[in-house]
Design a protein around this motif. Structure first.
Motif, PDB file in Angstrom:
ATOM      1  N   ILE A 192      -8.251  67.574  21.996  1.00 54.60           N
ATOM      2  CA  ILE A 192      -7.547  66.366  21.571  1.00 54.60           C
ATOM      3  C   ILE A 192      -6.482  66.039  22.611  1.00 54.60           C
ATOM      4  N   SER A 193      -6.325  64.746  22.873  1.00 51.13           N
ATOM      5  CA  SER A 193      -5.306  64.307  23.816  1.00 51.13           C
ATOM      6  C   SER A 193      -4.851  62.908  23.413  1.00 51.13           C
ATOM      7  N   ARG A 194      -3.736  62.484  23.963  1.00 52.70           N
ATOM      8  CA  ARG A 194      -3.242  61.141  23.656  1.00 52.70           C
ATOM      9  C   ARG A 194      -2.602  60.533  24.882  1.00 52.70           C
ATOM     10  N   ASP A 195      -2.684  59.211  24.951  1.00 54.69           N
ATOM     11  CA  ASP A 195      -2.055  58.426  26.002  1.00 54.69           C
ATOM     12  C   ASP A 195      -1.161  57.426  25.299  1.00 54.69           C
ATOM     13  N   ASN A 196       0.124  57.729  25.220  1.00 54.53           N
ATOM     14  CA  ASN A 196       1.033  56.874  24.458  1.00 54.53           C
ATOM     15  C   ASN A 196       1.200  55.495  25.101  1.00 54.53           C
ATOM     16  N   ASP A 197       1.023  55.415  26.409  1.00 54.87           N
ATOM     17  CA  ASP A 197       1.121  54.103  27.064  1.00 54.87           C
ATOM     18  C   ASP A 197      -0.013  53.185  26.625  1.00 54.87           C
ATOM     19  N   LYS A 198      -1.154  53.787  26.297  1.00 56.40           N
ATOM     20  CA  LYS A 198      -2.313  53.005  25.849  1.00 56.40           C
ATOM     21  C   LYS A 198      -2.477  53.034  24.337  1.00 56.40           C
ATOM     22  N   ASN A 199      -1.560  53.695  23.648  1.00 58.63           N
ATOM     23  CA  ASN A 199      -1.638  53.810  22.180  1.00 58.63           C
ATOM     24  C   ASN A 199      -3.001  54.340  21.742  1.00 58.63           C
ATOM     25  N   THR A 200      -3.490  55.330  22.460  1.00 64.80           N
ATOM     26  CA  THR A 200      -4.836  55.834  22.231  1.00 64.80           C
ATOM     27  C   THR A 200      -4.835  57.356  22.127  1.00 64.80           C
ATOM     28  N   VAL A 201      -5.612  57.847  21.198  1.00 67.30           N
ATOM     29  CA  VAL A 201      -5.844  59.282  21.044  1.00 67.30           C
ATOM     30  C   VAL A 201      -7.332  59.538  21.265  1.00 67.30           C
ATOM     31  N   TYR A 202      -7.633  60.630  21.931  1.00 67.45           N
ATOM     32  CA  TYR A 202      -9.013  60.971  22.259  1.00 67.45           C
ATOM     33  C   TYR A 202      -9.404  62.303  21.621  1.00 67.45           C
ATOM     34  N   LEU A 203     -10.691  62.428  21.371  1.00 69.27           N
ATOM     35  CA  LEU A 203     -11.241  63.712  20.971  1.00 69.27           C
ATOM     36  C   LEU A 203     -12.477  63.946  21.831  1.00 69.27           C
ATOM     37  N   GLN A 204     -12.339  64.817  22.813  1.00 62.90           N
ATOM     38  CA  GLN A 204     -13.467  65.176  23.654  1.00 62.90           C
ATOM     39  C   GLN A 204     -14.227  66.291  22.958  1.00 62.90           C
ATOM     40  N   MET A 205     -15.501  66.053  22.703  1.00 64.54           N
ATOM     41  CA  MET A 205     -16.320  67.014  21.967  1.00 64.54           C
ATOM     42  C   MET A 205     -17.456  67.493  22.858  1.00 64.54           C
TER      43      MET A 205
END
Length: 126
Positions: free
Chosen positions: A70-83
């Motif tokens: 799990i990761s997040r980019d607060n500048d892009k208001n986006t959270v990722y889940l790499q599976m």
């Protein structure tokens, strides 16, 4: 109010990979911990992973440790889940959730979250 929209789900073969995204809109500056949950057919929704506001803390359920990130980019208001190394038992609808209150930097319970997305389907074939 915070709106969450997930994307990136789909059909993949076992051992394949997918990356889910969750884009937040609205009062995104108030977001604290953000997490991913999943719900398989006939089962209760379960915690998958969470990340703190500054990304200095993450937590995973045991079954995905070493495979999901799990990761997040607060500048892009986006959270990722790499599976990665997906398994048929990972098949579920995946939901992202956000907490907008302080406390619980890495929330793990559904009741600790304030907003939810509509979910994205992930299907892993054997």
């Amino acid at each position: 109010q915070v709106q969450l929209v997930e994307s990136g789900g789909g059909l993949v073969q076992a051992e394949g990979s997918l990356r889910l995204s969750c884009v937040a809109s609205g009062r995104t500056g108030s977001s604290y911990g953000v997490g991913w949950f999943r719900q398989a057919p006939g089962k209760e929704r379960e915690f998958v992973a969470a990340v703190s506001r500054s990304s200095d803390n993450t937590f995973y359920t045991d079954s995905v440790k070493g495979r999901f990130t799990i990761s997040r980019d607060n500048d892009k208001n986006t959270v990722y889940l790499q599976m990665n190394s997906l398994r048929p038992e990972d098949t579920a609808i995946y939901y992202c959730a956000a907490r907008v209150r302080p406390g619980f930097p890495v929330p793990r319970l559904m009741g600790q979250y304030d907003y939810w997305g509509q979910g994205t389907q992930v299907t892993v074939s054997s």
